[in-house]
Every structure is written in structure tokens, then in C-alpha cells.
Design an enzyme around this catalytic site. Structure first.
Site, mmCIF file in Angstrom:
data_model
loop_
_atom_site.group_PDB
_atom_site.id
_atom_site.type_symbol
_atom_site.label_atom_id
_atom_site.label_comp_id
_atom_site.label_asym_id
_atom_site.label_seq_id
_atom_site.Cartn_x
_atom_site.Cartn_y
_atom_site.Cartn_z
ATOM 1 C CB CYS A 27 -1.057 0.173 1.347
ATOM 2 S SG CYS A 27 -0.364 0.022 2.806
ATOM 3 C CG HIS A 555 -3.925 5.378 4.866
ATOM 4 N ND1 HIS A 555 -4.720 4.423 5.176
ATOM 5 C CD2 HIS A 555 -2.849 4.690 4.240
ATOM 6 C CE1 HIS A 555 -4.494 3.147 4.819
ATOM 7 N NE2 HIS A 555 -3.241 3.504 4.275
#
Length: 634
Positions: A27, A555
Site C-alpha cells: 500500500c 490515508h
């Protein structure tokens, strides 16, 4: 060898070695390993490494937190593992049966399309040069060039056996062995029929009547010429993959090396020759009859439909489902006249691009038009479709209409292609009739001009030259008046301290200082003037570099990378300049919540150690655009 090569080697070593890794994705901050045995990983050694922030275990993944340069480390780790990078860069999602079929077809044919195009061009040019009298068909030069071009198509089952084995998870050498066996000269129908009369004929009185020249321990084997075929070997390797998986479970490790492939081939080849091959051959015959019946109803209409819809199929990747039909027709009939109207699409696209170049005043469109025009002439239209036509909408519709006009012409004129291979103008030699007549080639050239002129004229009439392929952002959010080095909130919702975040990499401050927001709405806006430095492909995270040098990470949610982009939409790209209040991305809160992931969104200054401190808002609730934090000492 990159700067993170040594770090990558140590990471692989301390997650238990390459053999302990069954999958790896990343990620925006961490490497996410799927380990066969997590007990083999050295947690503390990894945590103590320079370049590793921490180690976490969540959602069945062993997560090594790296930071902003995770993509660079990932690129160094992947070659050290026994994994296929293309297969392991994203979580696997359940697919519908049509998606699985198209995925299988594209995975099998894509690796050989380049060499197939090259070999087809060799055959086409050989035919062209012989027709022009440059050399005779019986000359040594003609024979050698034809061998170079024809070998792939003659032994196509070997190539497809290899690629199908890789796609279906069997050992590639087993796929090669099956493909070679299906090309074995002694079992081909042409060889058997030349050697003697059949033992008997089965399925008499039907279109599937077949002579039987040999049997397999009393079971009749319907003889087929498998050289150059497509579907039989794919079915054979699919079945072999199932057999190999079964035998791997029951054969003792001591003799697996040779017993598993032996048993796999011993079982799968007779099944392929007795059942799967004939069934596939009958299916190919039915496909050919069906496609000819469609043309028989109205060649003009059939060609128009193919030409008008082909680029739509390309967008969704569904065109792969028709490639076997095209190959099957050439192999069984000696030509294809059903799918070939799609040839018009590439030149219709070229005509549209040329008109856009003339009409538009947009500098970016003009810069993109020339290379995309050349690419389209050579048969590659994807850059133009995605970069120019679709964003501008009207030109894409025009290209489909023009493709339909050219396709209708090709359908009505019984336009054919006799040899596989080539792209764009390089396909023309393969459209010359093997008997040397030039009529079909003239039709091909006439259709090119019809398609280009149609696309050009319609675009000149209906395209206004105003639409641009640039991403259209929504109006900016009204933001609070804040001092220099102060940031406004990118989200609306409840403010949380980092300690309240359930992910320890964020909660401990290892990723940097900041806060988190539990969002009440699904939009993220720029908190200050900045440059976009990271947009993760799944859309769940974005990195900004502010004018004061601060590097900000937003995020959305925890472990939302697992959604693989579902529910997320980005409105900016890497390199874009954004102003405070400009929309960056949106997310579907319901999709994230129903998937079981937390919506808590950390907002982190990842290089906070370079500043005197981070002062955060003391409010419990915040609206997007309100004051959020101050970067002290910037």
C-alpha cells in the site's frame, strides 16, 4: 541494483525466506506479505532494521511498514521472491464467469500476440513479393521465409500449451509436452487418412460424421488435424492442470519430481484426444457455421455492428473473447470475414484524431494528437481511446460511428483476411488472396479511406474543440482564513488523536505526527497549497508536499487497500498543483463499512521530525475547510 537492494534482501531473509512467501502487495506505507508460516519471521530483527518503521500483523497479512518509499523497496523485493509480479500486485477479487473466460483468453493469447503478428507479417510479405515477381514460390528464399512465418501457426498448440499452462497454474513444460503430442505427425487425421482406410465412421448422417482410424484400448479416437488449432490444446491443458494439482496431493514427495508429470500426461493426453479434442473441433465447426449464418442474414449489418462496437469491447477488455473466433475462422475456413470489419476502427480513430488536431486550440490535445495518430495508423488505438477520445466523449462516439460505416462497407464487400498477424497498415499483405488476385486488397485500402474520411468529416462537423482530456475538478471548497503554515481540514467529522487509531504504525507516531478524523462525509479536499507527490492506484491514500516542505499523508481508512479501489475515486494525478479546498478524492463510506474496514483517516506530516512541532486543533468536531493544525518551525 537499486539503493534498497540490501534492505530488500534482509527483509526477505527475515520474513522466513522466499519460500515462506506466498504473496506480496504494497500500500502507500507498507509491504503486505502473505506468509505460509508467520512463526518463521523474525519480528524484532525486522523492527530494528534501518529503513523499516515497524512490523504489524493484521487481516492475515504480515505487514512491514516502510514509509513513503515503499514502492521502491517493493520493486527490489519482488525479484527476490518466487512470485509472478503481475499476479501478486493486487488482491484477487471474485470474478463472474464471463470475466474469468475473458481473463483466461487474454492471459493465454497476450504473450504470443507480438510474435504472432511478426510471423503473420513475414507470411504476408512473402505472398506479396511472390505476386510481384521478385522471386518464385519454389525458390529457396521463399521457402525459408515461409518456414519462419508459418512455423508458429503450424505448431500453435505448443505455444498455447505453454501459455495456457502458466495461466491455469500447471508446469509450463507439461503444457509444452501436451502441445507437442497433439502435433505429433502420426496421429494427425491427414497422415492417418493417407495411410489407409478408416476402421469405421461414427456419427453418420450428421454434420459431425467422423472416420475412425485408431482406437485407445477399444475406445474410438476421432482423428483431427491438431496442428494450427486453438481450443483443443487449451482444454487439454486446463484438464492437465486439474490432474497435476490432484497428483501433487497424493504422490509421495520422494517421487513427485517425475511421477506427477508422468501421471498428468498419461491421463490428460488420452482424455484430450478421445474426448476434449473432438468436442472442441465440433464446437469450432459450430462457431464457424454460426458466424457464417450471421453474415448470411445481412453482411452489411453484421459488418456495421462489429465496426461500431469493437472499441467499446476494447475498453472493457471483452474483445479478447472474440479473438478465438477470428483465429478459428482462419484455421478452419482459410480466412476470416466475420471479425475483420473491426479493421475499420483503427483508421476511423486516426481520422477523428486528425480532425481534433485541426479544430482544437488546446495545446495538450495538439501535443497528444500526432503520436496517437501515428499509433492508430499502425493499429494501436488504446492511447488515443483513453487519452483523447473518451475524456472528450463526442469524438469517441464519432469514432464508433465511423468504425461502423467502414465496417458496414467491409461486410458488404466480403472483406477477408487470409493470414493471421500484422497490425494496422502492416496487416495489408495478409489480406492479399493466396491465388494472387488483388480484389480483396483493393477493398481493404478503399475501406481505410472510407473510415478515415468518415471519422474526419464527422469530427469536423460535430466536435466543437472545447472538450479536453484533462481531469475536471469540482469547484473548490470554501476554506477558513488561516495563517501561513496552518492547514485546514481535508475532511468533515470527529477529530481523534493518533493514539486512538487502531493501527499501531500510526498510533505510535512512527509514521509521523498529526491527528486522525472519523469522517462524516466521503470527500477529501486539499488542506493547503501543495504539489501532489503520491496517488496510490487504489485511490485510498494521497501524498502532498506543501510549499513549506512539509510532506503530508492522508490515508482514508484502515487496510482499505484491500478493497483494490472499490468505492474510491481520485480527481488529481501525481505532479498536479492543488490549492487549498480543491477536491482530491472521494470515497463511498457504505462500501468501506460493509467490507468491515474502519473509516478512521490519519492525516500525518511524515517528515515532522524536520520541524519544531505539530500543533493540532482541540475541537472535537471539524468541518472540511476549518482550521486543523499548525506546522511549527516551518
Amino acid at each position: 541494483m537499486g539503493q534498497y537492494h540490501d534492505l530488500a534482501k534482509e527483509i526477505v531473509k527475515n520474513v522466513g525466506g522466499a519460500d515462506n512467501v506466498s504473496g506480496l502487495v504494497h500500500c502507500i506505507t507498507r509491504l503486505r506479505f502473505s506468509l505460509k508460516d508467520e512463526s518463521k519471521a523474525n519480528d524484532q530483527i525486522l523492527k530494528d532494521m534501518d529503513g523499516v518503521v515497524t512490523v504489524m500483523k493484521s487481516g492475515g497479512q504480515y505487514q512491514v511498514v516502510i514509509g513513503n518509499h515503499v514502492a521502491d523497496v517493493f520493486d527490489e523485493v519482488m525479484p527476490l521472491l518466487h512470485l509472478d509480479a503481475a499476479a501478486d500486485t493486487a488482491p484477487e477479487k471474485p470474478k463472474k464467469w464471463l470475466d474469468r473466460v475473458i481473463d483466461a483468453v487474454s492471459g493465454i493469447f497476450q504473450p504470443i500476440l507480438g510474435i504472432m503478428a511478426a510471423c503473420g507479417m513475414l507470411k504476408g510479405f512473402n505472398t506479396l513479393f511472390i505476386t510481384f515477381g521478385l522471386y518464385s514460390a519454389s525458390s529457396g528464399g521463399a521457402m525459408l521465409i515461409n518456414a519462419a512465418g508459418d512455423a508458429l501457426f503450424t505448431f500453435l498448440p505448443l505455444f498455447l500449451g505453454y501459455t495456457a499452462a502458466k495461466k491455469f497454474g500447471a508446469k509450463p513444460m507439461i503444457g509444452l509436452a501436451l502441445g507437442a503430442a497433439m502435433c505429433y505427425p502420426a496421429i494427425q487425421a491427414s497422415s492417418l487418412s493417407a495411410a489407409g482406410k478408416p476402421l469405421y465412421t461414427i456419427l453418420q448422417g450428421t454434420m459431425f460424421a467422423s472416420p475412425v482410424y485408431l482406437d485407445f484400448f477399444g475406445i474410438p479416437v476421432i482423428s483431427v488435424d491438431y496442428t494450427g488449432t486453438v481450443i483443443p490444446v487449451i482444454l487439454a491443458v486446463w484438464f492437465a492442470a486439474k490432474c497435476e494439482k490432484f497428483f501433487n496431493k497424493i504422490v509421495p514427495d520422494l517421487v513427485k519430481f517425475f511421477f506427477v508429470p508422468m501421471l498428468t500426461i498419461l491421463i490428460s493426453l488420452p482424455i484430450a484426444l478421445v474426448f476434449l479434442g473432438p468436442i472442441a473441433t465440433f464446437g469450432s465447426a459450430l462457431i464457424s457455421q454460426f458466424t457464417l449464418a450471421i453474415r448470411g442474414f445481412s453482411p452489411l449489418l453484421a459488418g456495421g455492428i462489429v465496426g461500431a462496437t469493437w472499441q467499446i469491447l476494447v475498453i472493457f477488455g471483452m474483445h479478447w473473447g472474440f479473438i478465438p473466433v477470428y483465429i478459428n475462422n482462419i484455421q478452419t475456413l482459410g480466412y476470416d470475414n466475420v471479425m475483420m470489419p473491426f479493421f475499420a476502427c483503427t483508421f476511423a480513430t486516426a481520422g477523428v484524431i486528425l480532425a481534433m488536431f485541426i479544430k482544437t486550440k488546446d495545446k495538450k490535445i495538439r501535443e497528444m494528437s500526432i503520436p496517437n495518430f501515428i499509433s492508430a495508423i499502425f493499429g494501436v488505438t488504446e492511447p488515443a481511446i483513453y487519452g483523447l477520445l473518451l475524456p472528450a466523449k463526442v469524438p469517441f462516439i464519432i469514432s464508433c460511428i465511423a468504425g461502423g460505416i467502414g465496417g458496414a462497407f467491409y461486410g458488404q464487400m466480403n472483406f477477408r483476411k487470409f493470414i493471421m498477424g500484422g497490425m494496422g497498415v502492416f496487416e495489408l499483405p495478409n489480406m492479399m488472396n493466396p491465388d494472387g488476385t488483388m480484389g480483396n486488397l483493393i477493398v481493404a485500402i478503399a475501406g481505410i479511406f472510407i473510415s478515415i474520411i468518415s471519422g474526419f468529416a464527422l469530427t469536423m462537423i460535430f466536435y466543437k474543440g472545447k472538450a479536453t482530456p484533462e481531469v475536471q475538478t469540482e469547484p473548490k471548497l470554501s476554506v477558513a482564513t488561516v495563517a501561513e503554515n496552518e492547514l485546514v481540514s481535508p475532511l468533515s467529522g470527529q477529530i481523534l488523536s493518533l493514539e486512538e487509531v487502531e493501527d499501531q504504525a500510526f498510533a505510535t507516531g512512527l509514521m509521523g505526527q498529526g491527528l486522525a478524523i472519523k469522517p462524516s462525509q466521503g470527500e477529501v479536499y486539499a488542506p493547503a497549497a501543495a504539489s501532489v507527490t503520491v496517488v496510490f492506484p487504489t485511490g485510498h491514500a494521497i501524498g502532498l508536499t506543501l510549499d513549506n516542505g512539509a510532506e503530508l499523508l492522508i490515508h482514508v481508512g484502515m487496510d482499505t487497500v484491500q478493497l483494490n479501489g472499490q468505492g474510491f475515486q481520485s480527481f488529481v494525478e501525481v505532479g498536479d498543483r492543488v490549492e487549498a479546498g480543491q477536491k482530491l478524492l472521494s470515497f463511498d463510506q457504505k462500501v468501506i463499512a460493509e467490507a468491515g474496514y474502519s473509516l478512521t483517516t490519519p492525516i500525518i506530516v511524515t517528515n515532522s521530525a524536520q520541524f519544531a512541532g505539530i500543533k493540532v486543533s482541540q475541537e472535537e468536531q471539524v468541518a472540511a475547510g476549518d482550521y486543523l493544525l499548525t506546522i511549527e518551525g516551518a
